[in-house]
Enzyme design. Structure first.
Site, PDB file in Angstrom:
ATOM      1  N   GLN A   1      10.754   1.673  16.108  1.00 41.30           N
ATOM      2  CA  GLN A   1      11.045   0.505  15.259  1.00 41.30           C
ATOM      3  C   GLN A   1      12.468   0.606  14.701  1.00 41.30           C
ATOM      4  OE1 GLN A   1       8.279  -1.262  12.179  1.00 41.30           O
ATOM      5  NE2 GLN A   1       9.521  -0.038  10.802  1.00 41.30           N
TER       6      GLN A   1
ATOM      7  N   ASP B   1       8.458   5.596  12.088  1.00 38.63           N
ATOM      8  CA  ASP B   1       8.453   4.500  13.063  1.00 38.63           C
ATOM      9  C   ASP B   1       9.781   4.548  13.818  1.00 38.63           C
ATOM     10  OD1 ASP B   1       5.875   3.071  12.334  1.00 38.63           O
ATOM     11  OD2 ASP B   1       6.859   3.222  10.401  1.00 38.63           O
TER      12      ASP B   1
ATOM     13  N   SER C   1       0.308   4.348   5.422  1.00 38.81           N
ATOM     14  CA  SER C   1      -0.713   3.554   4.738  1.00 38.81           C
ATOM     15  C   SER C   1      -2.045   3.656   5.471  1.00 38.81           C
ATOM     16  CB  SER C   1      -0.283   2.090   4.668  1.00 38.81           C
ATOM     17  OG  SER C   1       0.931   2.006   3.966  1.00 38.81           O
TER      18      SER C   1
ATOM     19  N   HIS D   1       7.420   5.612   0.947  1.00 38.52           N
ATOM     20  CA  HIS D   1       8.105   4.373   0.545  1.00 38.52           C
ATOM     21  C   HIS D   1       8.973   4.625  -0.701  1.00 38.52           C
ATOM     22  CE1 HIS D   1       4.417   2.493   2.519  1.00 38.52           C
ATOM     23  NE2 HIS D   1       5.404   1.954   3.182  1.00 38.52           N
TER      24      HIS D   1
ATOM     25  N   ASN E   1       0.864  -1.191   0.000  1.00 34.87           N
ATOM     26  CA  ASN E   1       0.000   0.000   0.000  1.00 34.87           C
ATOM     27  C   ASN E   1       0.905   1.248   0.000  1.00 34.87           C
ATOM     28  OD1 ASN E   1      -2.313   1.827   1.908  1.00 34.87           O
ATOM     29  ND2 ASN E   1      -2.674   1.052  -0.129  1.00 34.87           N
ATOM     30  N   LEU E   2       1.758   1.278  -0.999  1.00 29.40           N
ATOM     31  CA  LEU E   2       2.885   2.216  -1.000  1.00 29.40           C
ATOM     32  C   LEU E   2       2.432   3.658  -1.195  1.00 29.40           C
ATOM     33  CD1 LEU E   2       5.411   0.148  -3.135  1.00 29.40           C
ATOM     34  CD2 LEU E   2       5.048   0.130  -0.655  1.00 29.40           C
TER      35      LEU E   2
HETATM   36  O1  PAF Z   1       7.396  -0.408   8.874  1.00 32.93           O
HETATM   37  C1  PAF Z   1       6.839  -1.348   8.264  1.00 32.93           C
HETATM   38  O2  PAF Z   1       6.220  -1.171   7.214  1.00 32.93           O
HETATM   39  C2  PAF Z   1       6.915  -2.755   8.853  1.00 32.93           C
HETATM   40  O3  PAF Z   1       6.918  -2.717  10.243  1.00 32.93           O
HETATM   41  C3  PAF Z   1       8.116  -3.554   8.319  1.00 32.93           C
HETATM   42  C4  PAF Z   1       9.436  -2.923   8.744  1.00 32.93           C
HETATM   43  C5  PAF Z   1       8.059  -3.647   6.807  1.00 32.93           C
HETATM   44  C6  PAF Z   1       8.090  -4.980   8.890  1.00 32.93           C
HETATM   45  O4  PAF Z   1       6.932  -5.636   8.530  1.00 32.93           O
END
Ligand code: PAF
Length: 274
Positions: free
Chosen positions: A150, A147, A183, A33, A28-29
């Site tokens: 993350q 993120d 997304s 991205h 769902n770019l």
């Molecule tokens: O950030 C994301 O889109 C997701 O957490 C990732 C890093 C692709 C892992 O599924």
């Protein structure tokens, strides 16, 4: 652009290359991205995107089933962005066993903020990212700073497992009103979309107060939470933390303000380095 769905095909197509630059996504770019793909191109000798909606990182009441799957449109965008290879495995291909071994991230870093509100999320993220890095033999892997936690946890994982990959963090792409591209923005109604940049503006106000010398961090966080609540949002947290490890803020070290809040049923996150 080549599209492959199996690890065997991926490995075969990657055989001539030594330095894959990889952009892991769940599809769902959006422009964020594609900016990662653009940034990846000069780094490696082949640019690889992955699309996999990773069940392991969704909680039982989260949107795994409804997460937008738009492979055809994603392929067209990746092709136009000059991506060389797309790895889009099925769940059975990536988790054939099913995946019995998982990565247990540092509970301190992974248990706070997003991890506190989404138990198991970072375990799922780390497990799939480790697997995608292994499958693609990534020399570089790129992630957005939206993120933030993350990104930090992935860097930590890569360091601790001594993985031969450089993790590159890219600045968040924003719509004209400041809303971080995501997304999940597609879930917003037109009315909610008009209000959605408030999260960014609220974090900005907080960051500006810190830049101006504010050190009553808890008070600033509470003001931000109240601003969001007054506008009808349901915030999970607004937190001023150290950039390096997301621990409590200290004067004189680089800080970041992070926030997560629900607007209707859509949960948005954002952050701003101070
Ligand atoms: O950030 C994301 O889109 C997701 O957490 C990732 C890093 C692709 C892992 O599924």
């Amino acid at each position: 652009m080549r599209i492959v769905h199996t690890v065997a095909d991926l490995r075969q197509h990657l055989r001539p290359f030594r330095h894959p630059a990889v952009v892991p996504t769940m599809g769902n770019l959006h422009a964020g991205h594609l900016a990662l793909v653009q940034a990846a191109k000069p780094l490696g000798d082949v640019t690889v995107a992955t699309i996999f909606v990773n069940r392991l990182q969704f909680g039982p009441n989260e949107d795994f089933d409804t997460y937008p799957r738009t492979l055809q449109a994603d392929c067209a965008q990746l092709e136009a962005a000059g991506c060389d290879l797309l790895f889009a495995p099925s769940e059975a291909e990536l988790y054939p066993q099913p995946q019995a071994f998982t990565v247990q991230p540092d509970p301190v870093l992974a248990g706070m903020l997003e991890g506190q509100h989404r138990p198991g999320f970072f375990q799922g993220v780390c497990t799939v990212v480790l697997k995608l890095l292994a499958c693609t033999q990534a020399r570089y892997a790129l992630f957005g700073k939206k993120d933030y936690q993350q990104l930090l946890i992935i860097r930590h994982m890569v360091r601790q497992f001594a993985l031969p990959v450089d993790i590159i963090g890219q600045n968040t792409c924003r719509d004209a009103d400041g809303l971080a591209m995501s997304s999940r923005n597609g879930y917003l109604s037109p009315q909610q979309r008009k209000q959605a940049a408030l999260l960014w503006h609220t974090l900005n106000t907080c960051a500006q107060a810190v830049r101006a010398g504010g050190t009553h961090f808890a008070e600033l966080e509470n003001q931000a939470l109240q601003t969001l609540r007054d506008a009808g949002w349901m915030p999970d947290y607004v937190a001023i933390r150290r950039q390096s490890d997301l621990q409590a803020p200290q004067i004189g070290v680089p800080l970041v303000v992070l926030g997560a809040a629900r607007l209707g049923s859509t949960r948005l996150i954002d952050n701003l380095e101070i």
